[in-house]
Design a protein around this motif. Structure first.
Motif, PDB file in Angstrom:
ATOM      1  N   ILE A  28     -51.290   2.241  22.883  1.00 58.21           N
ATOM      2  CA  ILE A  28     -52.171   2.149  23.847  1.00 58.21           C
ATOM      3  C   ILE A  28     -51.472   2.333  25.275  1.00 58.21           C
ATOM      4  O   ILE A  28     -52.019   3.267  25.904  1.00 58.21           O
ATOM      5  CB  ILE A  28     -52.869   0.882  23.598  1.00 58.21           C
ATOM      6  N   ALA A  29     -50.432   1.741  25.449  1.00 60.02           N
ATOM      7  CA  ALA A  29     -50.109   1.802  26.635  1.00 60.02           C
ATOM      8  C   ALA A  29     -49.608   3.259  27.019  1.00 60.02           C
ATOM      9  O   ALA A  29     -49.704   3.922  28.054  1.00 60.02           O
ATOM     10  CB  ALA A  29     -48.687   0.996  27.070  1.00 60.02           C
ATOM     11  N   GLU A  30     -49.010   4.075  26.105  1.00 66.63           N
ATOM     12  CA  GLU A  30     -48.772   5.474  26.061  1.00 66.63           C
ATOM     13  C   GLU A  30     -49.779   6.344  26.356  1.00 66.63           C
ATOM     14  O   GLU A  30     -49.893   7.500  27.088  1.00 66.63           O
ATOM     15  CB  GLU A  30     -47.858   5.885  24.770  1.00 66.63           C
ATOM     16  N   HIS A  31     -50.770   5.816  25.473  1.00 67.75           N
ATOM     17  CA  HIS A  31     -52.064   6.823  25.801  1.00 67.75           C
ATOM     18  C   HIS A  31     -52.783   6.743  27.199  1.00 67.75           C
ATOM     19  O   HIS A  31     -52.930   7.747  27.478  1.00 67.75           O
ATOM     20  CB  HIS A  31     -53.125   6.524  24.722  1.00 67.75           C
ATOM     21  N   PHE A  32     -52.753   5.565  27.714  1.00 64.84           N
ATOM     22  CA  PHE A  32     -53.340   5.356  28.987  1.00 64.84           C
ATOM     23  C   PHE A  32     -52.218   5.524  30.242  1.00 64.84           C
ATOM     24  O   PHE A  32     -52.674   5.817  31.294  1.00 64.84           O
ATOM     25  CB  PHE A  32     -53.877   3.955  29.216  1.00 64.84           C
ATOM     26  N   PHE A  33     -51.130   5.314  29.952  1.00 64.26           N
ATOM     27  CA  PHE A  33     -50.247   5.713  30.740  1.00 64.26           C
ATOM     28  C   PHE A  33     -49.059   6.634  30.290  1.00 64.26           C
ATOM     29  O   PHE A  33     -47.969   6.109  30.121  1.00 64.26           O
ATOM     30  CB  PHE A  33     -49.487   4.279  31.277  1.00 64.26           C
ATOM     31  N   PRO A  34     -49.239   7.785  30.142  1.00 67.13           N
ATOM     32  CA  PRO A  34     -48.371   8.988  29.669  1.00 67.13           C
ATOM     33  C   PRO A  34     -47.114   8.997  30.619  1.00 67.13           C
ATOM     34  O   PRO A  34     -47.189   8.737  31.662  1.00 67.13           O
ATOM     35  CB  PRO A  34     -48.947  10.006  29.527  1.00 67.13           C
ATOM     36  N   ASP A  35     -45.761   8.971  29.902  1.00 66.72           N
ATOM     37  CA  ASP A  35     -44.638   8.842  30.711  1.00 66.72           C
ATOM     38  C   ASP A  35     -44.473  10.310  31.113  1.00 66.72           C
ATOM     39  O   ASP A  35     -44.667  11.193  30.310  1.00 66.72           O
ATOM     40  CB  ASP A  35     -43.426   8.583  29.738  1.00 66.72           C
ATOM     41  N   ARG A  36     -43.710  10.539  32.087  1.00 66.57           N
ATOM     42  CA  ARG A  36     -43.623  11.675  33.090  1.00 66.57           C
ATOM     43  C   ARG A  36     -42.146  11.841  32.669  1.00 66.57           C
ATOM     44  O   ARG A  36     -41.256  11.353  33.343  1.00 66.57           O
ATOM     45  CB  ARG A  36     -43.855  11.812  34.421  1.00 66.57           C
ATOM     46  N   ILE A  37     -41.619  12.359  31.373  1.00 68.39           N
ATOM     47  CA  ILE A  37     -40.467  12.450  31.101  1.00 68.39           C
ATOM     48  C   ILE A  37     -39.542  13.516  31.950  1.00 68.39           C
ATOM     49  O   ILE A  37     -39.943  14.626  32.291  1.00 68.39           O
ATOM     50  CB  ILE A  37     -40.333  12.865  29.622  1.00 68.39           C
ATOM     51  N   ALA A  38     -38.438  12.961  32.602  1.00 69.05           N
ATOM     52  CA  ALA A  38     -37.729  13.825  33.275  1.00 69.05           C
ATOM     53  C   ALA A  38     -36.739  14.686  32.247  1.00 69.05           C
ATOM     54  O   ALA A  38     -36.379  14.197  31.438  1.00 69.05           O
ATOM     55  CB  ALA A  38     -36.544  13.069  34.323  1.00 69.05           C
ATOM     56  N   PRO A  39     -36.559  15.968  32.667  1.00 71.64           N
ATOM     57  CA  PRO A  39     -35.599  16.688  31.797  1.00 71.64           C
ATOM     58  C   PRO A  39     -34.289  16.196  31.916  1.00 71.64           C
ATOM     59  O   PRO A  39     -33.686  15.859  32.787  1.00 71.64           O
ATOM     60  CB  PRO A  39     -35.548  18.284  32.307  1.00 71.64           C
ATOM     61  N   PRO A 237     -44.098   0.593  41.736  1.00 69.44           N
ATOM     62  CA  PRO A 237     -44.785   0.323  42.583  1.00 69.44           C
ATOM     63  C   PRO A 237     -46.247   0.869  42.446  1.00 69.44           C
ATOM     64  O   PRO A 237     -46.144   1.975  41.901  1.00 69.44           O
ATOM     65  CB  PRO A 237     -44.310   0.673  44.186  1.00 69.44           C
ATOM     66  N   GLY A 238     -47.508   0.527  43.131  1.00 63.81           N
ATOM     67  CA  GLY A 238     -48.224   1.213  42.836  1.00 63.81           C
ATOM     68  C   GLY A 238     -49.523   0.802  41.816  1.00 63.81           C
ATOM     69  O   GLY A 238     -50.493   1.355  41.598  1.00 63.81           O
ATOM     70  N   GLY A 239     -49.189  -0.524  41.420  1.00 63.45           N
ATOM     71  CA  GLY A 239     -50.242  -1.057  40.469  1.00 63.45           C
ATOM     72  C   GLY A 239     -50.096  -0.714  38.893  1.00 63.45           C
ATOM     73  O   GLY A 239     -50.760  -1.107  38.197  1.00 63.45           O
ATOM     74  N   GLU A 240     -48.989  -0.004  38.839  1.00 64.86           N
ATOM     75  CA  GLU A 240     -48.633   0.333  37.432  1.00 64.86           C
ATOM     76  C   GLU A 240     -48.162  -0.923  36.643  1.00 64.86           C
ATOM     77  O   GLU A 240     -47.293  -1.842  37.386  1.00 64.86           O
ATOM     78  CB  GLU A 240     -47.672   1.435  37.329  1.00 64.86           C
ATOM     79  N   LYS A 241     -48.441  -1.076  35.446  1.00 68.88           N
ATOM     80  CA  LYS A 241     -47.859  -2.371  34.832  1.00 68.88           C
ATOM     81  C   LYS A 241     -46.398  -2.141  34.362  1.00 68.88           C
ATOM     82  O   LYS A 241     -45.706  -0.932  34.489  1.00 68.88           O
ATOM     83  CB  LYS A 241     -48.673  -2.588  33.445  1.00 68.88           C
ATOM     84  N   VAL A 242     -45.655  -3.176  33.775  1.00 68.02           N
ATOM     85  CA  VAL A 242     -44.345  -3.074  33.501  1.00 68.02           C
ATOM     86  C   VAL A 242     -44.303  -2.149  32.228  1.00 68.02           C
ATOM     87  O   VAL A 242     -45.081  -1.880  31.388  1.00 68.02           O
ATOM     88  CB  VAL A 242     -43.796  -4.349  33.118  1.00 68.02           C
ATOM     89  N   GLN A 243     -43.400  -1.284  32.380  1.00 67.73           N
ATOM     90  CA  GLN A 243     -42.983  -0.447  31.371  1.00 67.73           C
ATOM     91  C   GLN A 243     -41.755  -0.897  30.425  1.00 67.73           C
ATOM     92  O   GLN A 243     -40.728  -1.318  30.851  1.00 67.73           O
ATOM     93  CB  GLN A 243     -42.465   0.907  31.977  1.00 67.73           C
ATOM     94  N   HIS A 244     -41.929  -0.783  29.003  1.00 65.01           N
ATOM     95  CA  HIS A 244     -40.954  -1.017  28.156  1.00 65.01           C
ATOM     96  C   HIS A 244     -40.472   0.067  27.507  1.00 65.01           C
ATOM     97  O   HIS A 244     -41.155   0.811  26.602  1.00 65.01           O
ATOM     98  CB  HIS A 244     -41.755  -2.034  26.990  1.00 65.01           C
ATOM     99  N   GLN A 370     -41.839 -10.050  36.676  1.00 66.22           N
ATOM    100  CA  GLN A 370     -40.497 -10.086  35.949  1.00 66.22           C
ATOM    101  C   GLN A 370     -40.816 -10.593  34.691  1.00 66.22           C
ATOM    102  O   GLN A 370     -40.272 -10.414  33.719  1.00 66.22           O
ATOM    103  CB  GLN A 370     -39.153 -10.670  36.593  1.00 66.22           C
ATOM    104  N   VAL A 371     -41.742 -11.784  34.653  1.00 62.44           N
ATOM    105  CA  VAL A 371     -42.005 -12.614  33.370  1.00 62.44           C
ATOM    106  C   VAL A 371     -42.628 -11.545  32.289  1.00 62.44           C
ATOM    107  O   VAL A 371     -42.248 -12.001  30.798  1.00 62.44           O
ATOM    108  CB  VAL A 371     -43.030 -13.763  33.773  1.00 62.44           C
ATOM    109  N   ASP A 372     -43.043 -10.488  32.612  1.00 60.02           N
ATOM    110  CA  ASP A 372     -43.533  -9.590  31.637  1.00 60.02           C
ATOM    111  C   ASP A 372     -42.506  -8.687  30.783  1.00 60.02           C
ATOM    112  O   ASP A 372     -42.758  -8.032  29.851  1.00 60.02           O
ATOM    113  CB  ASP A 372     -44.515  -8.308  32.519  1.00 60.02           C
ATOM    114  N   VAL A 373     -41.113  -9.189  31.156  1.00 57.69           N
ATOM    115  CA  VAL A 373     -40.299  -8.659  30.285  1.00 57.69           C
ATOM    116  C   VAL A 373     -40.403  -9.322  28.630  1.00 57.69           C
ATOM    117  O   VAL A 373     -39.845  -8.915  27.673  1.00 57.69           O
ATOM    118  CB  VAL A 373     -39.003  -8.853  30.593  1.00 57.69           C
TER     119      VAL A 373
END
Length: 606
Positions: A28-39, A237-244, A370-373
């Motif tokens: 679900i997280a990947e669907h709404f917050f797709p990662d911008r993968i760096a090459p 920053p910018g309101g994005e949730k913690v990325q796992h 940080q608690v979201d880890v």
């Protein structure tokens, strides 16, 4: 709960959601917050500290230059020249408080080890305190700073109050590095790095990485299905949730192999997952975590990961595996942009490092989520509340045992949902009472489905029966159920916590290993859970086909026995207690509730 056709669907959906939740949450997280993968960038230089036995193709990519805005011409700055690594042995410096002992090494002026006084190394009571060992790859060391990496020794000294240690070193280019590491009464280290230009020309500090130490799986703890026990997290920053990132690291090895056209998977992956600034980064295993928080944030996260060698790799050095193996260790780093220091000037970079237990009461006090880890997922507010209640019960109710606390927490949850469950049971009883009349209507209007449905709904309305009455209360309890599942699966409080014959509530009982078929150990609680679930289903009112109910009464406990047999015994204790309380509730209702009146003929019959 009744196992009629109407209730079967949400119950099965609940089970599927429960066991698929770790994967669903990530997807679900990947669907709404797709990662911008760096090459993945090709390596332009070998790493500062190559690992033994790793070929050139396994070397982590060098830090890529950061694009900057054009600036007006300036005087030429002195580059930091490469220096030959030193061979002297490292010196160790120790700071301590009541909770932990921090051992710093002169190699890279980093953190070499943390000993956690309140946590045992293993289940053996005399095993000594838990130690997070980073000596092979010190935490808080700089990478890509010539002369200031962990290839070099720094001069160090401990303060008189034993609360801080300072390290200094001057590079061949005349850049003086001064570091102060300070501890208080917590697991937090405060880091102040000062770079001083001692020359008469500007010095450019290149873009560089400040890293955590590596984290590996904790010995003695098995991975649960669908749960990644070591990983890297970050917050942008910018309101994005913690990325796992833990569940995505394995794919990055394959992506790097394809991008760099390597003949085999690299042993080490070292690259940024995307070009986003970060507020903090972390590296963790199941119960312990390092969280690196640079003051003002950093340019982006870099992930370090080493995979375990395949058995064939160990036997045949020429073997080139292309299928991902297990992760052996992971780490994180924050990238800082290059900066120019004018002659006689200095710049400072401040950071904090939390190195300790992944415990809610410790992490909740930190200011940047940080608690979201702890990865409570969508139901985090409920999970945090339940964990607080669990810890309160343990701290205030003798004999101060987490097994007792789990039982009391289950009792509290059942009391809160008692009215809902009571209403659900009453609804199912009404459904069972009118079931014969519904059967007559189905037979009478079998050739007219629309009329059949109208008559059945009229019958329900006449006798105040809600067809969804048995389902909705169950659906209301799903968030609490999943939150409890997540909390009891990952709470460090249950680590090595004993209860009756159970040595560790965070693991399966594992009594008499190999006693059962397929080499399984004896786990008593899952057997009790299946037995109480069978009895509870037998006592539940049912409006369905008796033969179908009999099959479900055997199949559902059997499914849960298979699913939960090797899960944490704390979870099995919770579920068994819940079943017992539901049995008591059903017996009380069966004894006290008067039979419901049912008319002799169905509604609509003349």
């Amino acid at each position: 709960m009744a196992m009629n056709k109407k209730d079967m669907l949400p119950f099965v959906a609940l089970l599927a959601l429960l066991f698929a939740w770790p994967v669903i949450d990530r997807k679900i997280a990947e669907h709404f917050f797709p990662d911008r993968i760096a090459p993945v960038r090709p390596a332009s230089a070998p790493p500062a500290t190559p690992d033994a036995g790793i070929s050139e193709s396994d070397a982590p990519p060098a830090l890529a230059p950061v694009a900057e805005k054009p600036a007006a011409p300036a005087p030429a700055a002195a580059a930091i020249a490469e220096e030959a690594p030193v061979a002297e042995p490292a010196q160790l410096f120790t700071l301590a408080n009541e909770r932990a002992e921090f051992v710093f090494t002169s190699r890279g002026a980093g953190l070499g080890a943390v000993t956690l006084n309140d946590y045992r190394r293993s289940i053996a009571k005399d095993s000594g305190p838990m130690t997070l060992d980073f000596m092979a790859r010190p935490s808080l060391a700089w990478e890509q700073l010539p002369g200031l990496s962990d290839d070099f020794n720094f001069a160090g000294a401990v303060s008189a109050d034993n609360r801080s240690v300072t390290f200094t070193r001057t590079t061949a280019a005349g850049l003086r590095f001064e570091r102060t590491l300070e501890v208080d009464d917590s697991y937090v280290i405060r880091v102040t790095d000062r770079f001083v230009n001692t020359t008469d020309a500007p010095i450019d500090i290149p873009a560089a990485l400040l890293r955590t130490g590596p984290m590996s799986r904790e010995p003695g703890h098995k991975d649960s299905a669908g749960v990644v026990s070591i990983g890297v997290d970050s917050l942008s920053p910018g309101g994005e949730k913690v990325q796992h990132w833990g569940g995505k690291i394995a794919k990055r090895f394959t992506a790097e192999m394809e991008e760099r056209e390597l003949p085999a998977l690299p042993r080490i992956h070292h690259a940024p997952p995307r070009d986003n600034p970060v507020d903090w980064v972390s590296a963790k295993n199941k119960y312990f975590v390092q969280i690196l928080t640079p003051e003002g944030g950093g340019e982006r996260l870099w992930i370090y990961a080493r995979r375990a060698p395949a058995p064939r790799e160990l036997a045949d050095p020429a073997f080139a595996p292309r299928k991902m193996t297990d992760l052996e260790e992971v780490g994180a780093a924050v990238e800082f942009l290059s900066q120019r220091i004018e002659p006689g000037q200095a710049i400072e970079r401040a950071s904090t490092l939390y190195a300790g237990p992944m415990k809610f009461s410790e992490l909740h006090a930190m200011r940047l989520h940080q608690v979201d880890v702890m990865e409570f997922g969508m139901w985090a507010p409920i999970g945090k509340l339940l964990l607080r209640v669990l810890n309160f019960l343990h701290a205030h109710i003798p004999p101060y045992n987490y097994g007792i606390a789990i039982i009391l927490l289950t009792l509290i949850v059942r009391i809160i949902f008692w009215p809902v469950t009571h209403k659900s049971t009453e609804s199912m009883k009404r459904m069972a009472a009118v079931a014969p009349l519904v059967t007559e209507l189905r037979a009478k209007y079998k050739d007219n489905p629309q009329k059949q449905q109208q008559e059945i709904m009229a019958l329900y309305k006449e006798h105040k029966v809600n067809p969804l009455g048995g389902c909705l209360p169950m659906l209301i309890q799903i968030p609490v159920f999943i939150a409890l599942f997540v909390v009891l699966r990952s709470a460090i409080e249950l680590r090595f916590a004993s209860f009756l014959w159970i040595a560790d509530l965070s693991e399966a009982e594992n009594l008499l290993p190999g006693l059962l078929p397929f080499g399984l150990p004896l786990n008593i609680l899952p057997l009790l859970m299946a037995g109480t679930m069978y009895l509870q289903m037998k006592l539940s009112p049912s409006a369905g086909d008796p033969a179908q109910q009999k099959i479900m009464a055997i199949m559902m406990p059997g499914m849960m026995l298979v699913f939960l047999y090797n899960f944490a015994s704390g979870l099995a204790l919770y579920w068994t207690t819940q079943n017992v309380l539901m049995i008591v509730q059903q017996m009380m209702m069966k004894k006290n509730v008067t039979p419901l009146p049912v008319p002799a003929k169905p509604a609509g019959k003349k």
